[in-house]
Scaffold this motif. Sequence first.
Motif, PDB file in Angstrom:
ATOM      1  N   ARG A 244      -9.545  14.547   3.114  1.00 41.15           N
ATOM      2  CA  ARG A 244      -9.680  13.806   1.849  1.00 41.15           C
ATOM      3  C   ARG A 244      -8.576  14.257   0.890  1.00 41.15           C
TER       4      ARG A 244
ATOM      5  N   LYS B 286      -5.090   0.875  -1.417  1.00 38.26           N
ATOM      6  CA  LYS B 286      -6.142  -0.080  -1.092  1.00 38.26           C
ATOM      7  C   LYS B 286      -6.799   0.246   0.240  1.00 38.26           C
ATOM      8  N   ASP B 287      -5.973   0.537   1.250  1.00 35.86           N
ATOM      9  CA  ASP B 287      -6.491   0.717   2.603  1.00 35.86           C
ATOM     10  C   ASP B 287      -7.180   2.057   2.813  1.00 35.86           C
TER      11      ASP B 287
ATOM     12  N   PRO C 222     -10.863   4.154   0.301  1.00 36.81           N
ATOM     13  CA  PRO C 222     -12.254   4.284   0.762  1.00 36.81           C
ATOM     14  C   PRO C 222     -12.478   5.490   1.674  1.00 36.81           C
TER      15      PRO C 222
END
Length: 268
Positions: free
Chosen positions: A127, A164-165, A168
């Motif tokens: 992350r 954007k990709d 998440p």
Amino acid sequence: MSLHNKVIVITGAGSGIGAACARAFASQGARVALIGRREPPLQALALETGGLALAGDAADGAHWTDALARIHARWGRVDGLLACAGGLGMGSALATDDTAWRAALSVNLDTAFVSARACLPDLIAQRGSMVLMASIASLAAVPEACGYVTAKHALLGLTRSLAKDFGPAGVRVNAVCPGWVRTPMADLEMQPLMAAYGEDLKAAYRRVSADVPLRRPAEPEEVAAVCRFLLSDEAAIVHGAWLAADGGATAVDVPTLAYSRLAAEAAG
């Protein structure tokens, strides 16, 4: 804004902003993997920062296979990426041949894309975050720099696509847009002004900064501080953004500069 124990990969690390970032990150306890084309400055910087020198082309996927293997062998993971490689692309469209065009896109855009693609599996697992080094030339055209301007504009598109990709999945992606920064590359760009006006380097920088609100270029360490913030947990909600580090250059309304000069002349 601690980066303590984070493993940060820096491309374009051999000089200028990339080298300043390596020093800034290491001072915060980060472990820095240094990628660039020239081995001697990388080795010297690795010795200074306790980092890992990985000389090679950041736009080459095969180089990344070897580089990541060495990073994993030493530290086990990648927590952050600073894609700082760039340059080239000077000249108008008529002055840019096919070879120069491809070189500009490779150095400024392909290096960022290939670096991001290579590091993403680790960044998803950790992350982590990445910063792409764009430019105020990502926001407006500068003269006689068709390849550079085009590639730097595309970097903001890459930033948004990655954000954007992979947002998440917890990966933060941002861009930094510096203006003039006192680096060896910028020093070379001052040479035509120095020759035309018979000025020294300091005067040339004053000339290009005359309409910048802070009236000066940035130092590499100042841009490094911005990158350090964006890669740190302090910037946890900053994502898909670009941050100008330009002394206010992009805040200026260029068509009204004539009025500012008129007011200055009247006051003087």
